[in-house]
Scaffold this motif. Sequence first.
Motif, short mmCIF file in Angstrom:
data_model
loop_
_atom_site.label_atom_id
_atom_site.label_comp_id
_atom_site.label_asym_id
_atom_site.label_seq_id
_atom_site.Cartn_x
_atom_site.Cartn_y
_atom_site.Cartn_z
N THR A 202 0.83 -1.21 0.00
CA THR A 202 0.00 0.00 0.00
C THR A 202 0.85 1.25 0.00
OG1 THR A 202 -1.77 -1.15 1.19
CG2 THR A 202 -1.81 1.25 1.21
N THR A 205 2.86 1.58 -3.31
CA THR A 205 2.02 1.94 -4.45
C THR A 205 1.54 3.39 -4.35
OG1 THR A 205 1.26 -0.35 -4.63
CG2 THR A 205 -0.04 1.33 -5.75
N TYR A 263 -2.19 0.06 -10.42
CA TYR A 263 -3.35 -0.12 -9.56
C TYR A 263 -4.01 -1.48 -9.78
CZ TYR A 263 -7.68 0.64 -7.10
OH TYR A 263 -8.74 0.51 -6.24
N GLN A 267 -4.14 -3.56 -6.47
CA GLN A 267 -5.38 -3.12 -5.84
C GLN A 267 -5.79 -3.99 -4.65
OE1 GLN A 267 -9.00 -3.52 -8.14
NE2 GLN A 267 -8.16 -5.14 -9.41
N ARG A 268 -5.54 -5.29 -4.74
CA ARG A 268 -5.91 -6.17 -3.62
C ARG A 268 -5.13 -5.81 -2.37
NH1 ARG A 268 -4.14 -11.22 -1.65
NH2 ARG A 268 -2.53 -11.36 -3.27
N ILE A 270 -3.74 -2.89 -1.75
CA ILE A 270 -4.14 -1.55 -1.30
C ILE A 270 -5.40 -1.64 -0.45
CG2 ILE A 270 -4.97 0.70 -2.08
CD1 ILE A 270 -3.15 0.43 -4.49
N LEU A 271 -6.38 -2.42 -0.91
CA LEU A 271 -7.62 -2.55 -0.15
C LEU A 271 -7.37 -3.22 1.20
CD1 LEU A 271 -10.07 -3.63 -3.01
CD2 LEU A 271 -9.89 -1.39 -1.91
#
Length: 282
Positions: A202, A205, A263, A267-268, A270-271
């Motif tokens: 996270t 990124t 992204y 994205q996984r 980051i979430l």
Amino acid sequence: MRRKFGPLTILEYICLVLLAVLFIFPLFWMIAASMKPEAEVYNNMNSIKAFLPSIHPSDWFISYKQVLSRFHLLGYIINSLFYGLCVAAGSVIINGMAGYAFAKLNFNGKRVLFGLLLALLVVPLETILISQFTIVHKLGLVDTRLAVILPALAGAFNIYLFRNFFMAIPAEIIESAKLDGANTWQIFLRIMLPMSKPAVATVGTLAFIGSWNDYIWPLMVLTDKSKFPIQVAITAINSTEPVYTNQVMAVLTISTIPLILIYIVAQRYILEGIGGSGTGIK
């Protein structure tokens, strides 16, 4: 458990689709405009044809070839990649060390410093730009690549995120490592960071994206055009006569593609990282 569909659920999906279209249609128009001749960019603005590329496939990449021949775009992209990768790697290390200190180390003034850190979350970056520039100028770093990289390495939110992830790691693991002879640096690098992969992904990124999109700060500290990142270069391209809309859209598309790819890949994480930042869930 399968979710039951009802009037409210259908209304939610309709609102989400409309919201997605609202945010996505400028992106579609940008890409379509970059794949048309200049004379066709503003044609059929009231129909779906505005969001479609030229009907002649041979016209799709002409604007890209033209803008690449007019400007040293590859050099600007390499600059942005260099700044972004350095900021991403540095952010993981710097913010990770600070988060580890707040989570697992005991020192005087720890709570006061952490309170000040949380207070910084509400301070807009623009309010400290002048002070930041003054410091960089006194250090003699103006018009250097370090001037772009160094101020972006530390961030209050990133430290907070790392601290919450490290808090969730049991103290017994650290004690076991100490009994095996590991020092603080070895614990941090070999245990804490590998066990906090969502936080690492996270922070890395978001730091890369923030560096790639940064415009004001590089514009303030850089005067040598050969060191410009892509976002600063876009402004120069947009003001260099003659200005062609399809070529500007081509440059914007090129600058957007890396962010979309990053992204999609991350994205996984980051979430997971943002979702667990408030609870310490790994």
